[in-house]
Enzyme design. Structure first.
Site, PDB file in Angstrom:
ATOM      1  N   ASP A   1       0.825  -1.207   0.000  1.00 15.73           N
ATOM      2  CA  ASP A   1       0.000   0.000   0.000  1.00 15.73           C
ATOM      3  C   ASP A   1       0.863   1.263   0.000  1.00 15.73           C
ATOM      4  O   ASP A   1       1.945   1.265   0.587  1.00 15.73           O
ATOM      5  CB  ASP A   1      -0.896  -0.035   1.247  1.00 15.73           C
ATOM      6  CG  ASP A   1      -2.098   0.881   1.118  1.00 15.73           C
ATOM      7  OD1 ASP A   1      -2.282   1.498   0.039  1.00 15.73           O
ATOM      8  OD2 ASP A   1      -2.854   0.995   2.096  1.00 15.73           O
TER       9      ASP A   1
ATOM     10  N   ASN B   1     -10.611  -2.884  -6.616  1.00 17.29           N
ATOM     11  CA  ASN B   1      -9.802  -1.941  -7.407  1.00 17.29           C
ATOM     12  C   ASN B   1     -10.387  -1.644  -8.791  1.00 17.29           C
ATOM     13  O   ASN B   1     -10.025  -0.651  -9.422  1.00 17.29           O
ATOM     14  CB  ASN B   1      -8.358  -2.457  -7.563  1.00 17.29           C
ATOM     15  CG  ASN B   1      -7.530  -2.352  -6.304  1.00 17.29           C
ATOM     16  OD1 ASN B   1      -6.562  -3.093  -6.107  1.00 17.29           O
ATOM     17  ND2 ASN B   1      -7.864  -1.430  -5.413  1.00 17.29           N
TER      18      ASN B   1
HETATM   19  C1  FPP Z   1      -1.886   0.222  -3.381  1.00 15.17           C
HETATM   20  O1  FPP Z   1      -1.427   1.538  -3.420  1.00 15.17           O
HETATM   21  C2  FPP Z   1      -1.391  -0.514  -4.510  1.00 15.17           C
HETATM   22  C3  FPP Z   1      -2.148  -1.094  -5.490  1.00 15.17           C
HETATM   23  C4  FPP Z   1      -3.612  -1.038  -5.541  1.00 15.17           C
HETATM   24  C5  FPP Z   1      -1.541  -1.802  -6.611  1.00 15.17           C
HETATM   25  C6  FPP Z   1      -0.340  -2.597  -6.260  1.00 15.17           C
HETATM   26  C7  FPP Z   1       0.466  -2.730  -7.464  1.00 15.17           C
HETATM   27  C8  FPP Z   1       1.796  -2.755  -7.517  1.00 15.17           C
HETATM   28  C9  FPP Z   1       2.691  -2.756  -6.336  1.00 15.17           C
HETATM   29  C10 FPP Z   1       2.397  -2.745  -8.840  1.00 15.17           C
HETATM   30  C11 FPP Z   1       2.996  -4.004  -9.234  1.00 15.17           C
HETATM   31  C12 FPP Z   1       2.166  -5.190  -9.304  1.00 15.17           C
HETATM   32  C13 FPP Z   1       1.388  -5.669 -10.304  1.00 15.17           C
HETATM   33  C14 FPP Z   1       1.469  -7.102 -10.643  1.00 15.17           C
HETATM   34  C15 FPP Z   1       0.411  -4.875 -11.066  1.00 15.17           C
HETATM   35  P1  FPP Z   1      -2.484   2.705  -3.579  1.00 15.17           P
HETATM   36  O2  FPP Z   1      -2.601   3.014  -5.017  1.00 15.17           O
HETATM   37  O3  FPP Z   1      -3.757   2.325  -2.902  1.00 15.17           O
HETATM   38  O4  FPP Z   1      -1.770   3.849  -2.796  1.00 15.17           O
HETATM   39  P2  FPP Z   1      -2.457   5.036  -1.988  1.00 15.17           P
HETATM   40  O5  FPP Z   1      -3.266   4.390  -0.884  1.00 15.17           O
HETATM   41  O6  FPP Z   1      -1.284   5.801  -1.464  1.00 15.17           O
HETATM   42  O7  FPP Z   1      -3.297   5.807  -2.968  1.00 15.17           O
END
Ligand code: FPP
Length: 237
Positions: free
Chosen positions: A16, A64
């Site tokens: 996250d 998501n």
């Molecule tokens: C959460 O951060 C992350 C995600 C929803 C996606 C996770 C994806 C990766 C680590 C990229 C690599 C992996 C693949 C296979 C696609 P957030 O976007 O919720 O962060 P925030 O809470 O700060 O907005």
């Protein structure tokens, strides 16, 4: 290093903080996800090097899909480029890749990429990287319950036969050990529909570090904290 006395067999990570990492740098969210992919790549090899056997990461939840379409498209594209970029090295390093989640909602291009990475890395025995994609614990349990109900209706099993083992082996994670350690980055303290059944006896580790900044030192800190825990599984010592 010496404090890592007890290496968890299975680590699961809620990655996250990509969006906040990008915002703090005046970048687009997509750049945060790209940096998150790089952190994932390093974490895979660090975990394998340390001796972890299973690493499960929450890469895309069923929730998501509700993000802005451009972000969803970007994440799907990242899955495809990730497969292209990383499959040869994963194979070389003996890391096999397994996908958990409902694969039916992906485009043909994404489905093909996922089949490719699972196929090409099959047999890698050093570590298994499990990518949770279009995954949520509640829908996983719902799917498993539907399957068991179907089998009971068909007379293949008696309702009384349904025990914890049968439920576990009806989940996407059948054949996998439960996670020993669940890490969540970015200062959030939630499970967010991730491995709820499997997390029954997992230890939790939370860090304020944003996922793209997660590195070997942070992984070792989490394992050191795990090593210091006293796991009693409801028993007394
Ligand atoms: C959460 O951060 C992350 C995600 C929803 C996606 C996770 C994806 C990766 C680590 C990229 C690599 C992996 C693949 C296979 C696609 P957030 O976007 O919720 O962060 P925030 O809470 O700060 O907005």
């Amino acid at each position: 290093m010496s404090e890592m006395k007890n290496i968890p067999q299975h680590i699961a990570i809620i990655m996250d903080g990509n969006g906040r990492w990008a915002r703090l740098r005046g970048k687009e969210r997509s750049e945060g996800h790209f940096a998150g992919m790089e952190a994932l790549q390093k974490t895979v090899y660090n975990a394998a090097d340390i001796g972890v056997k299973w690493l499960t990461v929450y890469a895309f939840s069923t929730e998501n899909w509700g993000r802005p379409q451009a972000e969803v498209d970007g994440l799907m594209e990242l899955v495809c480029t990730g497969v292209e970029m990383h499959t040869p090295e994963l194979k070389k390093q003996g890391v096999s890749v397994k996908i958990i989640g409902d694969k039916s909602r992906f485009s043909q291009k994404v489905s093909d990429a996922l089949a490719r990475i699972e196929g090409h890395t099959a047999g890698g025995e050093r570590m298994t990287l499990v990518l949770a994609l279009n995954y949520s614990s509640r829908s996983e349990i719902q799917t498993a319950m539907q399957e068991l109900a179907r089998r009971a209706k068909a007379g293949e099993i008696e309702p009384e036969e349904i025990d914890e083992k049968m439920i576990s082996s009806s989940l996407y994670t059948a054949e996998m050990p439960d996670p020993d350690l669940i890490i969540r980055t970015s200062g959030e303290y939630r499970l967010s529909n991730f491995l709820m059944w499997q997390a029954s006896y997992a230890e939790f580790y939370f860090t304020d570090v944003l996922w793209p900044d997660f590195n070997r030192e942070e992984l070792e800190k989490a394992i050191e904290a795990f090593s210091a825990r006293d796991r009693r599984y409801g028993l007394v010592k």
